[in-house]
Design a protein around this motif. Structure first.
Motif, PDB file in Angstrom:
ATOM      1  N   ARG A   1      12.367 134.819  78.702  1.00 45.96           N
ATOM      2  CA  ARG A   1      10.921 134.957  78.874  1.00 45.96           C
ATOM      3  C   ARG A   1      10.554 136.318  79.503  1.00 45.96           C
ATOM      4  N   ASP A   2      11.480 136.888  80.295  1.00 48.97           N
ATOM      5  CA  ASP A   2      11.223 138.220  80.875  1.00 48.97           C
ATOM      6  C   ASP A   2      11.043 139.265  79.769  1.00 48.97           C
ATOM      7  N   LEU A   3      11.777 139.076  78.672  1.00 49.26           N
ATOM      8  CA  LEU A   3      11.630 139.983  77.525  1.00 49.26           C
ATOM      9  C   LEU A   3      10.334 139.699  76.783  1.00 49.26           C
ATOM     10  N   MET A   4      10.065 138.393  76.566  1.00 48.91           N
ATOM     11  CA  MET A   4       8.900 137.994  75.753  1.00 48.91           C
ATOM     12  C   MET A   4       7.599 138.507  76.354  1.00 48.91           C
ATOM     13  N   THR A   5       7.457 138.315  77.682  1.00 47.88           N
ATOM     14  CA  THR A   5       6.185 138.676  78.306  1.00 47.88           C
ATOM     15  C   THR A   5       5.983 140.188  78.361  1.00 47.88           C
ATOM     16  N   ARG A   6       7.038 140.943  78.175  1.00 50.19           N
ATOM     17  CA  ARG A   6       6.930 142.418  78.239  1.00 50.19           C
ATOM     18  C   ARG A   6       7.071 143.081  76.875  1.00 50.19           C
ATOM     19  N   ARG A   7       7.216 142.303  75.809  1.00 47.34           N
ATOM     20  CA  ARG A   7       7.536 142.876  74.482  1.00 47.34           C
ATOM     21  C   ARG A   7       8.751 143.800  74.621  1.00 47.34           C
ATOM     22  N   ALA A   8       9.705 143.376  75.428  1.00 50.13           N
ATOM     23  CA  ALA A   8      10.822 144.259  75.780  1.00 50.13           C
ATOM     24  C   ALA A   8      12.038 143.971  74.903  1.00 50.13           C
ATOM     25  N   SER A   9      13.029 144.846  74.966  1.00 50.45           N
ATOM     26  CA  SER A   9      14.236 144.618  74.168  1.00 50.45           C
ATOM     27  C   SER A   9      15.476 145.111  74.893  1.00 50.45           C
ATOM     28  N   VAL A  10      16.604 144.515  74.494  1.00 47.64           N
ATOM     29  CA  VAL A  10      17.912 144.938  74.982  1.00 47.64           C
ATOM     30  C   VAL A  10      18.674 145.496  73.791  1.00 47.64           C
ATOM     31  N   ARG A  11      19.190 146.683  73.937  1.00 48.91           N
ATOM     32  CA  ARG A  11      19.948 147.325  72.854  1.00 48.91           C
ATOM     33  C   ARG A  11      21.332 147.681  73.388  1.00 48.91           C
ATOM     34  N   ALA A  12      22.257 147.890  72.512  1.00 51.54           N
ATOM     35  CA  ALA A  12      23.625 148.165  72.966  1.00 51.54           C
ATOM     36  C   ALA A  12      24.403 148.850  71.851  1.00 51.54           C
ATOM     37  N   PHE A  13      25.467 149.524  72.233  1.00 55.13           N
ATOM     38  CA  PHE A  13      26.286 150.221  71.226  1.00 55.13           C
ATOM     39  C   PHE A  13      27.646 150.549  71.817  1.00 55.13           C
ATOM     40  N   THR A  14      28.590 150.900  70.972  1.00 52.99           N
ATOM     41  CA  THR A  14      29.765 151.641  71.450  1.00 52.99           C
ATOM     42  C   THR A  14      29.735 153.000  70.752  1.00 52.99           C
ATOM     43  N   LEU A  15      30.205 154.001  71.460  1.00 47.01           N
ATOM     44  CA  LEU A  15      30.128 155.370  70.935  1.00 47.01           C
ATOM     45  C   LEU A  15      30.915 155.524  69.634  1.00 47.01           C
ATOM     46  N   TRP A  16      31.921 154.648  69.437  1.00 46.46           N
ATOM     47  CA  TRP A  16      32.751 154.753  68.221  1.00 46.46           C
ATOM     48  C   TRP A  16      31.923 154.524  66.969  1.00 46.46           C
ATOM     49  N   SER A  17      30.777 153.828  67.095  1.00 50.26           N
ATOM     50  CA  SER A  17      30.005 153.501  65.892  1.00 50.26           C
ATOM     51  C   SER A  17      28.894 154.516  65.632  1.00 50.26           C
ATOM     52  N   ILE A  18      28.901 155.637  66.337  1.00 46.51           N
ATOM     53  CA  ILE A  18      27.891 156.671  66.093  1.00 46.51           C
ATOM     54  C   ILE A  18      28.008 157.159  64.642  1.00 46.51           C
ATOM     55  N   THR A  19      26.861 157.438  64.004  1.00 45.46           N
ATOM     56  CA  THR A  19      26.904 157.903  62.613  1.00 45.46           C
ATOM     57  C   THR A  19      27.166 159.412  62.573  1.00 45.46           C
ATOM     58  N   GLY A  20      27.539 159.914  61.399  1.00 46.16           N
ATOM     59  CA  GLY A  20      27.808 161.348  61.247  1.00 46.16           C
ATOM     60  C   GLY A  20      26.611 162.210  61.663  1.00 46.16           C
ATOM     61  N   PRO A  21      25.406 161.931  61.118  1.00 46.70           N
ATOM     62  CA  PRO A  21      24.253 162.758  61.517  1.00 46.70           C
ATOM     63  C   PRO A  21      23.946 162.656  63.015  1.00 46.70           C
ATOM     64  N   GLU A  22      24.079 161.450  63.589  1.00 45.83           N
ATOM     65  CA  GLU A  22      23.839 161.313  65.035  1.00 45.83           C
ATOM     66  C   GLU A  22      24.864 162.126  65.824  1.00 45.83           C
ATOM     67  N   GLU A  23      26.104 162.108  65.348  1.00 48.45           N
ATOM     68  CA  GLU A  23      27.152 162.835  66.081  1.00 48.45           C
ATOM     69  C   GLU A  23      26.910 164.336  66.015  1.00 48.45           C
ATOM     70  N   ARG A  24      26.515 164.837  64.835  1.00 47.13           N
ATOM     71  CA  ARG A  24      26.261 166.288  64.709  1.00 47.13           C
ATOM     72  C   ARG A  24      25.113 166.708  65.632  1.00 47.13           C
ATOM     73  N   GLU A  25      24.061 165.877  65.650  1.00 50.96           N
ATOM     74  CA  GLU A  25      22.919 166.174  66.529  1.00 50.96           C
ATOM     75  C   GLU A  25      23.373 166.191  67.998  1.00 50.96           C
ATOM     76  N   THR A  26      24.218 165.230  68.364  1.00 47.02           N
ATOM     77  CA  THR A  26      24.655 165.107  69.752  1.00 47.02           C
ATOM     78  C   THR A  26      25.484 166.317  70.171  1.00 47.02           C
ATOM     79  N   HIS A  27      26.414 166.749  69.314  1.00 41.91           N
ATOM     80  CA  HIS A  27      27.215 167.936  69.657  1.00 41.91           C
ATOM     81  C   HIS A  27      26.329 169.180  69.767  1.00 41.91           C
ATOM     82  N   ALA A  28      25.348 169.287  68.879  1.00 37.89           N
ATOM     83  CA  ALA A  28      24.445 170.451  68.930  1.00 37.89           C
ATOM     84  C   ALA A  28      23.693 170.459  70.255  1.00 37.89           C
ATOM     85  N   ALA A  29      23.239 169.290  70.702  1.00 47.79           N
ATOM     86  CA  ALA A  29      22.504 169.216  71.973  1.00 47.79           C
ATOM     87  C   ALA A  29      23.428 169.533  73.144  1.00 47.79           C
TER      88      ALA A  29
END
Ligand code: NAP
Length: 320
Positions: free
Chosen positions: A249-277
């Motif tokens: 309900r803490d999420l519902m009342t705030r229209r909030a979200s929980v997201r998650a990842f592991t770095l191993w699943s980064i996509t090629g374009p995301e990785e290129r952008e990240t190295h450039a930054a």
């Protein structure tokens, strides 16, 4: 060459320094003379045999090396011997005097960064950038709470969030760690071991809540995080070492979200952008990896104990 080898999964004592043949780069690969290697918490989970990726034994740990190119295989066009580089993974392991990596796993290290700083780039800065830009969709003017701002990923996140124009709140567990987070750009810091600190975080936002939380220890904090979120708030789970219960309900009342990842699943374009930054941030001084401790390669077991101990202070690196 000397390399750390793991012949059986287990505690830090399974990390043994051994003499092994220096690897040679095949086509599309480079040989790097390693000057410094970053120690990451996942190295310890993998050594224990409890990580999602279980390498065939024996293996040499480590993904984050910095050093110079010693030789290149056929077809390599981006690097020449002598170039300063950092790795975002390797083929033969980074806890060694030399490592072989695919050309695509290697990136140039700007002159402004030292080799120990270069060893603290991919996992910490890659994770922090990927979390803020690709998962949280963080925007200038928003407020971010970086949980674990004294550690490798947390300090990277503090610096990147400041560069994005965010209001940065950080947590740490020691006075030294909190001072470091503040020095590196956190506007306000909070001791995550102090009772009632979450109310202080909420007060710091004028009761509005934070827009983004980067969570390094979700099994401890996720339930409380949801109560700290502003409307449309996002928690990005970066680290977790167990289960946790939350109130949906803490999420519902705030229209909030929980997201998650592991770095191993980064996509090629995301990785290129990240190295450039990362490259640009190092070049212009926005990003300044903090090396809190340097140990000889032979002391890898001690480094694994230290990285799991409380009292983080930037990166721990090994020097071959
Ligand atoms: P680190 O350098 O060891 O730092 C750990 C941080 O967690 C420190 O700032 C520590 O603060 C903090 N911490 C300890 N107890 C806490 C609590 N109760 N609440 C909030 N923070 C707490 O590790 P790291 O390299 O930054 O990595 C952080 C976590 O993210 C690890 O679990 C790691 O495995 C994970 N990670 C995941 C990914 C991914 O792909 N998803 C990538 C990189 C890292 P004090 O020591 O000051 O108490």
């Amino acid at each position: 060459m000397k390399a750390i080898r793991v012949h059986a999964f287990g505690g830090p004592e399974v990390l043994k320094i051994e003499d092994v043949p220096t690897p040679r780069p095949a086509a599309g690969q480079v040989l790097i003379r390693v000057k410094a290697t970053g120690v990451n918490p996942y190295d310890t989970y993998m050594r224990n045999g409890t990580y999602a990726i279980k390498p065939p034994l024996p293996y040499t740990p480590g993904s984050d090396a910095a050093g110079t190119i010693e030789a290149v295989g056929d077809g390599v066009t981006r690097f020449r011997p002598g170039d300063r580089v950092y790795t975002a993974n390797t083929l033969t392991g980074a806890y060694a005097e030399h490592t072989v990596a695919l050309e695509s796993q290697v990136n140039p290290l700007p002159d402004r960064a030292t080799f120990p700083q270069g060893a603290g780039l991919w996992v910490p800065y890659g994770t922090a950038y990927h979390a803020l830009r690709h998962h949280a969709d963080a925007r200038g003017g928003e407020t971010v709470l970086v949980h674990g701002a004294s550690g490798g990923v947390g300090l990277a996140a503090v610096q990147i969030a400041r560069a994005l124009g965010m209001v940065v709140l950080g947590t740490g567990g020691t006075p030294q760690g909190l001072e470091l987070a503040r020095r590196e750009g956190a506007h306000q810091v909070f001791d995550h071991r102090a009772p009632g600190y979450t109310e202080a975080v909420l007060r710091a936002t004028g009761g509005q809540g934070v827009d983004v939380i980067l969570e390094m220890l979700a099994n401890v904090n996720l339930g409380a995080d949801l109560k700290l979120l502003a409307r449309n708030g996002r928690v990005v789970v970066i680290g977790s070492r167990g289960d946790v219960s939350i109130t949906p309900r803490d999420l519902m009342t705030r229209r909030a979200s929980v997201r998650a990842f592991t770095l191993w699943s980064i996509t090629g374009p995301e990785e290129r952008e990240t190295h450039a930054a990362i490259f640009t941030g190092l070049e212009n001084g926005t990003l300044r990896p903090v090396v809190g401790k340097e140990l000889p390669l032979a002391e890898a077991a001690q480094a694994h104990k230290d990285v799991m101990a409380p009292g983080a202070f930037g990166k721990i690196v090994l020097l071959p």
